[in-house]
Design an enzyme around this catalytic site. Structure first.
Site, PDB file in Angstrom:
ATOM      1  CG  ASN A  81     -23.290 132.061   1.396  1.00  0.00           C
ATOM      2  OD1 ASN A  81     -23.280 131.234   1.911  1.00  0.00           O
ATOM      3  ND2 ASN A  81     -22.148 132.887   1.670  1.00  0.00           N
ATOM      4  CB  THR A  82     -27.359 133.084   4.865  1.00  0.00           C
ATOM      5  OG1 THR A  82     -26.504 132.107   5.060  1.00  0.00           O
ATOM      6  CG2 THR A  82     -28.404 132.477   4.135  1.00  0.00           C
ATOM      7  CG  HIS A  83     -21.043 136.526   4.525  1.00  0.00           C
ATOM      8  ND1 HIS A  83     -20.237 136.145   4.939  1.00  0.00           N
ATOM      9  CD2 HIS A  83     -20.713 138.288   5.318  1.00  0.00           C
ATOM     10  CE1 HIS A  83     -19.126 136.428   5.438  1.00  0.00           C
ATOM     11  NE2 HIS A  83     -19.569 137.751   5.758  1.00  0.00           N
ATOM     12  CG  ASP A  90     -18.795 135.867  -7.428  1.00  0.00           C
ATOM     13  OD1 ASP A  90     -18.304 135.132  -6.500  1.00  0.00           O
ATOM     14  OD2 ASP A  90     -19.070 136.744  -7.724  1.00  0.00           O
ATOM     15  CB  ALA A  91     -15.568 132.172  -9.528  1.00  0.00           C
ATOM     16  N   GLY A  92     -15.993 133.803  -6.008  1.00  0.00           N
ATOM     17  CA  GLY A  92     -15.133 134.233  -4.847  1.00  0.00           C
ATOM     18  C   GLY A  92     -15.493 134.028  -3.463  1.00  0.00           C
ATOM     19  CB  ILE A 112     -14.323 127.483  -0.981  1.00  0.00           C
ATOM     20  CG1 ILE A 112     -14.152 128.663  -0.030  1.00  0.00           C
ATOM     21  CG2 ILE A 112     -14.236 128.148  -2.048  1.00  0.00           C
ATOM     22  CD1 ILE A 112     -12.783 129.143   0.443  1.00  0.00           C
ATOM     23  CG  LEU A 113     -20.143 126.110  -2.962  1.00  0.00           C
ATOM     24  CD1 LEU A 113     -21.224 126.652  -3.301  1.00  0.00           C
ATOM     25  CD2 LEU A 113     -20.332 124.499  -2.102  1.00  0.00           C
ATOM     26  CG  ASP A 119     -18.567 135.211   2.131  1.00  0.00           C
ATOM     27  OD1 ASP A 119     -18.992 134.557   1.554  1.00  0.00           O
ATOM     28  OD2 ASP A 119     -17.742 135.209   3.053  1.00  0.00           O
TER      29      ASP A 119
END
Ligand code: GRF
Length: 197
Positions: free
Chosen positions: A104-106, A138-140, A89-90, A142
């Site tokens: 991000n790819t999910h 963002d900060a969450g 997690i960033l 995904d």
């Protein structure tokens, strides 16, 4: 105009990285580096393509690791950061600093099935359709604004592996098209919303 510098973050086999490498001249991007959190197959793919590899392994102090990653990214001066199967997690400071420049790819249709086991979770839930999402980070976990999605039907015979492989085929195409749009300024993040030109 200078060629956009793209930094890829990956922890796995690196098939998404490979798709970017294969399309980099068509996309007119410079893949400035691969950052990984361990010595994984993606590192070999980057080295084979002459791309700089930075292995940034998790440290006992998470804050030290976060600060180290931020420093590496500052030094690389990316125009775009692509998290392609990066399993860490960033940190919110990093995300804020590069807001609008990290995607991000999910392997699911967010907001359904966030987290590290998206393919398994979709199978267990018994849904008929899942897919792939590319979103701004963002900060969450995904949770960032969605840029593009592609649906994939789940087959009766699917295992986690077979389904994930089918998703990844489409993810690679989706990623190429999103990177093209972002680097050509056709998609931007404005006040937390995805704006398409
Ligand atoms: C992709 O499905 C990506 O969405 C997920 O991890 C996978 C990475 O695959 N986060 P690969 O390592 O690029 O083959």
């Amino acid at each position: 105009m200078s060629i956009p510098r793209v930094v890829v973050l990956a922890s796995g086999t690196g098939s998404l990285l490979q798709a970017l490498i294969d399309e980099s001249s068509n996309l007119n991007i410079d893949i400035a580096a691969l950052i990984s959190d361990g010595e994984v197959a993606a590192c070999d793919r980057a080295r084979a393509a002459g791309i700089r590899v930075v292995v940034h392994e998790m440290q006992s102090n998470r804050n030290t690791w976060n600060a180290g990653l931020l420093k590496i990214l500052h030094d690389l001066k990316p125009d775009l950061i692509v998290s392609a199967g990066f399993m860490k997690i960033l940190d919110s400071e990093l995300v804020a600093e590069f807001s609008g420049r990290i995607i991000n790819t999910h392997p699911a249709l967010l907001p359904d099935f966030p987290g590290a086991h998206a393919v398994r979770d979709a199978l267990s839930a018994g849904v008929r359709v899942t897919g792939s999402t590319i979103h701004f980070v963002d900060a969450g976990v995904d949770t960032g604004p969605v840029i593009a999605q592609h649906e994939i039907e789940i087959r009766e015979s699917d295992s986690e592996e077979s389904l994930h492989e089918r998703i990844k085929v489409e993810e690679r195409k989706l990623l190429i098209s999103v990177v093209r749009d972002l680097t050509q300024g056709k998609v931007r993040l404005v006040n937390g919303e995805v704006v398409k030109a």
